[in-house]
Design a protein around this motif. Structure first.
Motif, PDB file in Angstrom:
ATOM      1  N   CYS A  61      -4.843  12.435  -9.390  1.00  0.00           N
ATOM      2  CA  CYS A  61      -4.719  13.452 -10.440  1.00  0.00           C
ATOM      3  C   CYS A  61      -5.506  14.689  -9.988  1.00  0.00           C
ATOM      4  N   HIS A  62      -5.287  15.811 -10.635  1.00  0.00           N
ATOM      5  CA  HIS A  62      -5.898  17.057 -10.150  1.00  0.00           C
ATOM      6  C   HIS A  62      -7.276  17.303 -10.747  1.00  0.00           C
ATOM      7  N   ILE A  63      -7.509  16.760 -11.951  1.00  0.00           N
ATOM      8  CA  ILE A  63      -8.770  16.988 -12.669  1.00  0.00           C
ATOM      9  C   ILE A  63      -9.138  15.664 -13.346  1.00  0.00           C
ATOM     10  N   ARG A  64     -10.447  15.368 -13.421  1.00  0.00           N
ATOM     11  CA  ARG A  64     -10.895  14.127 -14.043  1.00  0.00           C
ATOM     12  C   ARG A  64     -11.957  14.402 -15.111  1.00  0.00           C
TER      13      ARG A  64
ATOM     14  N   ALA B  66       0.848  -1.208   0.000  1.00  0.00           N
ATOM     15  CA  ALA B  66       0.000   0.000   0.000  1.00  0.00           C
ATOM     16  C   ALA B  66       0.880   1.253   0.000  1.00  0.00           C
ATOM     17  N   ARG B  67       1.919   1.246   0.831  1.00  0.00           N
ATOM     18  CA  ARG B  67       2.787   2.445   0.901  1.00  0.00           C
ATOM     19  C   ARG B  67       3.479   2.715  -0.438  1.00  0.00           C
ATOM     20  N   ARG B  68       3.860   1.654  -1.132  1.00  0.00           N
ATOM     21  CA  ARG B  68       4.515   1.849  -2.442  1.00  0.00           C
ATOM     22  C   ARG B  68       3.556   2.558  -3.415  1.00  0.00           C
ATOM     23  N   GLY B  69       2.321   2.068  -3.497  1.00  0.00           N
ATOM     24  CA  GLY B  69       1.340   2.711  -4.377  1.00  0.00           C
ATOM     25  C   GLY B  69       1.073   4.149  -3.938  1.00  0.00           C
ATOM     26  N   GLN B  70       0.945   4.344  -2.627  1.00  0.00           N
ATOM     27  CA  GLN B  70       0.700   5.701  -2.108  1.00  0.00           C
ATOM     28  C   GLN B  70       1.826   6.648  -2.507  1.00  0.00           C
ATOM     29  N   ASP B  71       3.079   6.162  -2.410  1.00  0.00           N
ATOM     30  CA  ASP B  71       4.227   7.020  -2.742  1.00  0.00           C
ATOM     31  C   ASP B  71       4.186   7.445  -4.211  1.00  0.00           C
ATOM     32  N   VAL B  72       3.866   6.479  -5.083  1.00  0.00           N
ATOM     33  CA  VAL B  72       3.819   6.800  -6.516  1.00  0.00           C
ATOM     34  C   VAL B  72       2.667   7.782  -6.787  1.00  0.00           C
TER      35      VAL B  72
ATOM     36  N   GLU C 152       0.443  13.534  -7.530  1.00  0.00           N
ATOM     37  CA  GLU C 152      -0.274  14.689  -6.937  1.00  0.00           C
ATOM     38  C   GLU C 152       0.659  15.870  -6.695  1.00  0.00           C
ATOM     39  N   GLN C 153       1.913  15.552  -6.368  1.00  0.00           N
ATOM     40  CA  GLN C 153       2.873  16.615  -6.031  1.00  0.00           C
ATOM     41  C   GLN C 153       3.735  17.028  -7.233  1.00  0.00           C
TER      42      GLN C 153
ATOM     43  N   ALA D 283      -3.470  25.070  -3.036  1.00  0.00           N
ATOM     44  CA  ALA D 283      -4.725  24.313  -2.888  1.00  0.00           C
ATOM     45  C   ALA D 283      -4.458  22.974  -2.205  1.00  0.00           C
ATOM     46  N   LEU D 284      -3.368  22.321  -2.566  1.00  0.00           N
ATOM     47  CA  LEU D 284      -3.075  21.007  -1.989  1.00  0.00           C
ATOM     48  C   LEU D 284      -2.607  21.111  -0.539  1.00  0.00           C
ATOM     49  N   ALA D 285      -2.186  22.309  -0.125  1.00  0.00           N
ATOM     50  CA  ALA D 285      -1.735  22.484   1.263  1.00  0.00           C
ATOM     51  C   ALA D 285      -2.890  22.373   2.248  1.00  0.00           C
ATOM     52  N   THR D 286      -4.133  22.449   1.753  1.00  0.00           N
ATOM     53  CA  THR D 286      -5.259  22.265   2.672  1.00  0.00           C
ATOM     54  C   THR D 286      -5.293  20.825   3.182  1.00  0.00           C
ATOM     55  N   ASP D 287      -4.521  19.955   2.522  1.00  0.00           N
ATOM     56  CA  ASP D 287      -4.488  18.541   2.904  1.00  0.00           C
ATOM     57  C   ASP D 287      -3.302  18.225   3.819  1.00  0.00           C
ATOM     58  N   ALA D 288      -3.045  19.105   4.772  1.00  0.00           N
ATOM     59  CA  ALA D 288      -1.861  18.936   5.618  1.00  0.00           C
ATOM     60  C   ALA D 288      -1.870  17.606   6.376  1.00  0.00           C
ATOM     61  N   ARG D 289      -3.053  17.050   6.660  1.00  0.00           N
ATOM     62  CA  ARG D 289      -3.098  15.809   7.438  1.00  0.00           C
ATOM     63  C   ARG D 289      -3.157  14.553   6.563  1.00  0.00           C
ATOM     64  N   LEU D 290      -2.973  14.737   5.270  1.00  0.00           N
ATOM     65  CA  LEU D 290      -3.062  13.599   4.351  1.00  0.00           C
ATOM     66  C   LEU D 290      -2.028  12.516   4.685  1.00  0.00           C
ATOM     67  N   THR D 291      -0.809  12.940   4.978  1.00  0.00           N
ATOM     68  CA  THR D 291       0.268  11.976   5.249  1.00  0.00           C
ATOM     69  C   THR D 291      -0.108  11.044   6.405  1.00  0.00           C
ATOM     70  N   GLU D 292      -0.645  11.657   7.464  1.00  0.00           N
ATOM     71  CA  GLU D 292      -1.072  10.872   8.643  1.00  0.00           C
ATOM     72  C   GLU D 292      -2.160   9.861   8.247  1.00  0.00           C
ATOM     73  N   GLY D 293      -3.131  10.339   7.478  1.00  0.00           N
ATOM     74  CA  GLY D 293      -4.242   9.478   7.058  1.00  0.00           C
ATOM     75  C   GLY D 293      -3.778   8.334   6.174  1.00  0.00           C
ATOM     76  N   LEU D 294      -2.828   8.622   5.284  1.00  0.00           N
ATOM     77  CA  LEU D 294      -2.322   7.581   4.390  1.00  0.00           C
ATOM     78  C   LEU D 294      -1.597   6.491   5.184  1.00  0.00           C
ATOM     79  N   ALA D 295      -0.860   6.897   6.219  1.00  0.00           N
ATOM     80  CA  ALA D 295      -0.140   5.908   7.034  1.00  0.00           C
ATOM     81  C   ALA D 295      -1.144   4.988   7.734  1.00  0.00           C
ATOM     82  N   LEU D 296      -2.222   5.572   8.237  1.00  0.00           N
ATOM     83  CA  LEU D 296      -3.253   4.754   8.891  1.00  0.00           C
ATOM     84  C   LEU D 296      -3.878   3.792   7.883  1.00  0.00           C
ATOM     85  N   GLU D 297      -4.196   4.305   6.709  1.00  0.00           N
ATOM     86  CA  GLU D 297      -4.810   3.457   5.679  1.00  0.00           C
ATOM     87  C   GLU D 297      -3.904   2.267   5.340  1.00  0.00           C
ATOM     88  N   ALA D 298      -2.608   2.520   5.153  1.00  0.00           N
ATOM     89  CA  ALA D 298      -1.692   1.423   4.780  1.00  0.00           C
ATOM     90  C   ALA D 298      -1.659   0.360   5.865  1.00  0.00           C
ATOM     91  N   SER D 299      -1.669   0.787   7.121  1.00  0.00           N
ATOM     92  CA  SER D 299      -1.574  -0.220   8.176  1.00  0.00           C
ATOM     93  C   SER D 299      -2.898  -0.999   8.295  1.00  0.00           C
TER      94      SER D 299
END
Ligand code: COA
Length: 259
Positions: A119-122, A83-89, A94-95, A214-230
């Protein structure tokens, strides 16, 4: 640049990246992730490229998810790393610092929906189907879906997608805000390219800094992604995971026991 599983074309200031495993509906295996990682790293460094379109080869699918055949070999620890590998890619996409538009030309399921929301737009063709069917396989999202979906479609819609596992139409996805625009079948790539060309005419620094802010509003994303992977890893300790994945591969309905 050449990749085993991707096609890359640069025209003017727009790059088009096509995930190219149409016989497996462009499912994401380790090689696709490696190729996406290398490709987006290179695109990030290429000043000529000001916008990127990401799509899938063939008429049927954008991306039909992570490659399910990989799941049988994973345990809780290796699944969390998976999961972490996919998240990193996906974070790299996104970045990127340049807009990435997903041209959703067919199924965008599981990891396919998750890469689309990184992606930023779909832009989706009207025959596209989107969803997070992981719960039907005995697992959950591991590539950012639990974190990005609520941010894009709101908590109520996200919880519906995450718990029903349903495939929704492009029109319903549009109503939810999951896709920005719906176009005729076969037109997603053209519409996405047109938008990318328009973006590429804007001031690159203004675009880059808009994304950053705009993406800085997601400051807690990293924390959430770590929880999701575990938590994703935990599902690999269950009998239901074995049953769900076996049922998909054997083309039958799963019989889940809740353990
Ligand atoms: N991983 C690995 N292989 C996949 C795949 C995936 N996520 N999605 C599709 N494929 C493969 C199929 O196994 C099949 O391969 P085969 O021809 O060697 O048997 C091929 O792609 C075509 O798919 P098929 O299922 O025959 O097409 P369909 O039109 O009957 O159904 C879908 C299309 C998208 C509904 C169906 O493929 C599907 O449900 N895929 C899985 C979606 C999913 O659960 N994704 C989340 C994974 S976590």
């Amino acid at each position: 640049m050449e990749f085993e599983t991707l096609l890359l074309e640069v025209s003017g200031n727009v790059a088009t990246v096509t995930i190219n495993r149409p016989e497996k509906l462009n499912a994401l295996n380790a090689q696709v992730l490696d190729d996406l990682d290398a490709c987006f790293t290179a695109l990030g460094k290429n000043d000529e490229v000001r916008a990127v379109v990401l799509t899938g080869a063939g008429e049927k699918a954008f991306v039909a998810g992570a490659d399910i055949t990989q799941f049988k070999q994973l345990d809780a620890d290796t699944a969390a790393s998976f999961a972490r590998r996919g998240q990193d890619v996906f974070n790299r996409i996104e970045q990127l610092g340049k807009p990435v538009i997903a041209a959703i030309n067919g199924f965008a399921l599981g990891g396919g929906c998750e890469i689309a929301i990184a992606c930023h737009i779909r832009i989706a063709s009207s025959n596209a189907r989107l969803g997070q069917p992981e719960v039907g396989l005995g697992l959950m999202c591991g590539y950012g879906g639990t974190q990005r979906l609520p941010r894009i479609v709101g908590l109520g819609n996200a919880l519906e997608l995450l718990t029903t596992g349903a495939h929704v139409t492009a029109e319903r996805a549009h109503q939810m805000g999951l896709v920005n625009q719906v176009v005729e079948p076969g037109e997603a790539l053209t519409a996405a390219t047109k938008m990318a060309v328009g973006i590429a005419r804007q001031a690159p620094m203004g675009v880059r800094l808009s994304l950053e802010a705009a993406l800085a509003t997601d400051a807690r994303l990293t924390e959430g992604l770590a929880l999701e992977a575990s938590l994703f890893g935990k599902t690999f300790e269950t009998e239901d995971l074995v049953e769900g994945v076996s049922a998909f591969l054997e083309r039958r309905k799963p019989d889940f026991k809740g353990r």
